[in-house]
Design a protein around this motif. Sequence first.
Motif, PDB file in Angstrom:
ATOM      1  N   UNK A   1     -15.798 -12.901   2.103  1.00 50.79           N
ATOM      2  CA  UNK A   1     -15.590 -12.098   0.891  1.00 50.79           C
ATOM      3  C   UNK A   1     -15.620 -10.615   1.220  1.00 50.79           C
ATOM      4  N   UNK A   2     -16.536 -10.219   2.151  1.00 49.98           N
ATOM      5  CA  UNK A   2     -16.574  -8.802   2.553  1.00 49.98           C
ATOM      6  C   UNK A   2     -15.261  -8.389   3.206  1.00 49.98           C
ATOM      7  N   UNK A   3     -14.733  -9.264   4.097  1.00 50.86           N
ATOM      8  CA  UNK A   3     -13.457  -8.945   4.741  1.00 50.86           C
ATOM      9  C   UNK A   3     -12.324  -8.885   3.716  1.00 50.86           C
ATOM     10  N   UNK A   4     -12.360  -9.805   2.757  1.00 50.27           N
ATOM     11  CA  UNK A   4     -11.313  -9.790   1.725  1.00 50.27           C
ATOM     12  C   UNK A   4     -11.395  -8.515   0.892  1.00 50.27           C
ATOM     13  N   UNK A   5     -12.615  -8.105   0.538  1.00 47.36           N
ATOM     14  CA  UNK A   5     -12.751  -6.835  -0.205  1.00 47.36           C
ATOM     15  C   UNK A   5     -12.255  -5.662   0.624  1.00 47.36           C
ATOM     16  N   UNK A   6     -12.582  -5.687   1.938  1.00 52.12           N
ATOM     17  CA  UNK A   6     -12.124  -4.607   2.806  1.00 52.12           C
ATOM     18  C   UNK A   6     -10.608  -4.606   2.913  1.00 52.12           C
ATOM     19  N   UNK A   7     -10.018  -5.823   3.022  1.00 51.80           N
ATOM     20  CA  UNK A   7      -8.555  -5.911   3.095  1.00 51.80           C
ATOM     21  C   UNK A   7      -7.915  -5.410   1.812  1.00 51.80           C
ATOM     22  N   UNK A   8      -8.532  -5.757   0.654  1.00 53.41           N
ATOM     23  CA  UNK A   8      -7.984  -5.253  -0.608  1.00 53.41           C
ATOM     24  C   UNK A   8      -8.092  -3.743  -0.689  1.00 53.41           C
ATOM     25  N   UNK A   9      -9.257  -3.220  -0.216  1.00 48.78           N
ATOM     26  CA  UNK A   9      -9.419  -1.766  -0.228  1.00 48.78           C
ATOM     27  C   UNK A   9      -8.415  -1.096   0.707  1.00 48.78           C
ATOM     28  N   UNK A  10      -8.215  -1.688   1.913  1.00 47.07           N
ATOM     29  CA  UNK A  10      -7.232  -1.127   2.851  1.00 47.07           C
ATOM     30  C   UNK A  10      -5.821  -1.216   2.273  1.00 47.07           C
ATOM     31  N   UNK A  11      -5.525  -2.344   1.623  1.00 49.11           N
ATOM     32  CA  UNK A  11      -4.200  -2.494   1.019  1.00 49.11           C
ATOM     33  C   UNK A  11      -3.992  -1.462  -0.083  1.00 49.11           C
ATOM     34  N   UNK A  12      -5.039  -1.252  -0.902  1.00 46.71           N
ATOM     35  CA  UNK A  12      -4.927  -0.250  -1.963  1.00 46.71           C
ATOM     36  C   UNK A  12      -4.765   1.143  -1.364  1.00 46.71           C
ATOM     37  N   UNK A  13      -5.504   1.414  -0.255  1.00 54.23           N
ATOM     38  CA  UNK A  13      -5.378   2.726   0.392  1.00 54.23           C
ATOM     39  C   UNK A  13      -3.976   2.915   0.967  1.00 54.23           C
ATOM     40  N   UNK A  14      -3.444   1.852   1.625  1.00 51.50           N
ATOM     41  CA  UNK A  14      -2.079   1.960   2.164  1.00 51.50           C
ATOM     42  C   UNK A  14      -1.066   2.151   1.047  1.00 51.50           C
ATOM     43  N   UNK A  15      -1.254   1.425  -0.033  1.00 51.81           N
ATOM     44  CA  UNK A  15      -0.335   1.575  -1.162  1.00 51.81           C
ATOM     45  C   UNK A  15      -0.389   2.998  -1.712  1.00 51.81           C
ATOM     46  N   UNK A  16      -1.606   3.565  -1.805  1.00 46.23           N
ATOM     47  CA  UNK A  16      -1.742   4.930  -2.317  1.00 46.23           C
ATOM     48  C   UNK A  16      -1.096   5.924  -1.360  1.00 46.23           C
ATOM     49  N   UNK A  17      -1.279   5.712  -0.037  1.00 43.94           N
ATOM     50  CA  UNK A  17      -0.654   6.603   0.935  1.00 43.94           C
ATOM     51  C   UNK A  17       0.870   6.494   0.873  1.00 43.94           C
ATOM     52  N   UNK A  18       1.374   5.269   0.770  1.00 43.87           N
ATOM     53  CA  UNK A  18       2.827   5.092   0.654  1.00 43.87           C
ATOM     54  C   UNK A  18       3.350   5.747  -0.618  1.00 43.87           C
ATOM     55  N   UNK A  19       2.596   5.612  -1.705  1.00 42.90           N
ATOM     56  CA  UNK A  19       3.020   6.243  -2.958  1.00 42.90           C
ATOM     57  C   UNK A  19       3.043   7.761  -2.816  1.00 42.90           C
ATOM     58  N   UNK A  20       2.015   8.313  -2.170  1.00 42.82           N
ATOM     59  CA  UNK A  20       1.993   9.764  -1.956  1.00 42.82           C
ATOM     60  C   UNK A  20       3.131  10.194  -1.044  1.00 42.82           C
ATOM     61  N   UNK A  21       3.412   9.388  -0.001  1.00 41.91           N
ATOM     62  CA  UNK A  21       4.509   9.728   0.918  1.00 41.91           C
ATOM     63  C   UNK A  21       5.849   9.682   0.187  1.00 41.91           C
ATOM     64  N   UNK A  22       6.039   8.662  -0.670  1.00 39.81           N
ATOM     65  CA  UNK A  22       7.276   8.599  -1.452  1.00 39.81           C
ATOM     66  C   UNK A  22       7.385   9.789  -2.384  1.00 39.81           C
ATOM     67  N   UNK A  23       6.262  10.168  -2.997  1.00 40.23           N
ATOM     68  CA  UNK A  23       6.282  11.324  -3.892  1.00 40.23           C
ATOM     69  C   UNK A  23       6.617  12.599  -3.109  1.00 40.23           C
ATOM     70  N   UNK A  24       6.054  12.725  -1.866  1.00 38.80           N
ATOM     71  CA  UNK A  24       6.342  13.907  -1.046  1.00 38.80           C
ATOM     72  C   UNK A  24       7.824  13.959  -0.667  1.00 38.80           C
ATOM     73  N   UNK A  25       8.372  12.780  -0.243  1.00 37.76           N
ATOM     74  CA  UNK A  25       9.794  12.750   0.118  1.00 37.76           C
ATOM     75  C   UNK A  25      10.680  13.046  -1.092  1.00 37.76           C
ATOM     76  N   UNK A  26      10.296  12.522  -2.229  1.00 28.75           N
ATOM     77  CA  UNK A  26      11.072  12.803  -3.439  1.00 28.75           C
ATOM     78  C   UNK A  26      11.038  14.288  -3.770  1.00 28.75           C
TER      79      UNK A  26
END
Length: 265
Positions: free
Chosen positions: A167-192
Amino acid sequence: MKAKTTLYDLLGLTPDATEAEIQAAHRRLIERYQSGQHGLPPVDADNRIKAIKEAVWILSEPGRRAAYDASLVHAAFAASPLAEGGTPLKVEISDVKWTPGRIMLTVIGGLMIVGMVIQIFFSLFAFKQAGRVASGEMASEAQERVMAAERRQMYGNMSEAEIAEQERRERQERADSASRYDQERQERARRDEERRREEALRERTYYADRVSSDLERAEQAARQQAERDQRQKEEAERRAEMEEQRRVQERLSRERARWQQELRN
């Protein structure tokens, strides 16, 4: 009145379904609602999965299934006209000769019928109370067992420590996935934003070039017009000078002719 949905209806089965059919329906429905191909909101899909797991938990154990089937029989009887106080069977007796023996038999039969009705009433009352207690205990136990069943289905025979680590690893994976999604969203916003800036710069450059070109054409047209006006002015001056020279020559010719005429006279 609309019939109540049973656990068999929830699984798409009939009351005589086998254990294998129940497990097959369980796997099929869980895969359907976990795959996202159901058209339901996530909350409704999760609730449907929990209801399916609870239904399988009840129907997969013979004792719980027997109690549930008995509750269905009781519910069917309770919905019948007799249980709802429907009109009993009426028997019309006419032209009967009432002898003392017949009267005695009638009284005894009536007492037996009343006793049977009372016995049936108390039996149904006891069955209904037992059904309520069993349903309450079943619902409470089901709520406790569903969570355990979900954990068993998800983690198998893992220990509590292994489950906690998973469960700890799953929470960490969800947190990492959310962080990657946020970084990708920021990168898309920067490129736009960069693309919008480049488009704005190109548009301003195009506008400036267009204005400069228009000004240059206007200046060139003004120079050409000034040159045409100057040539026209010079041409007019030349024509006026030539006209003046012609008039002077004509006057000189007339004067010369007049002098010659005077000399001859």
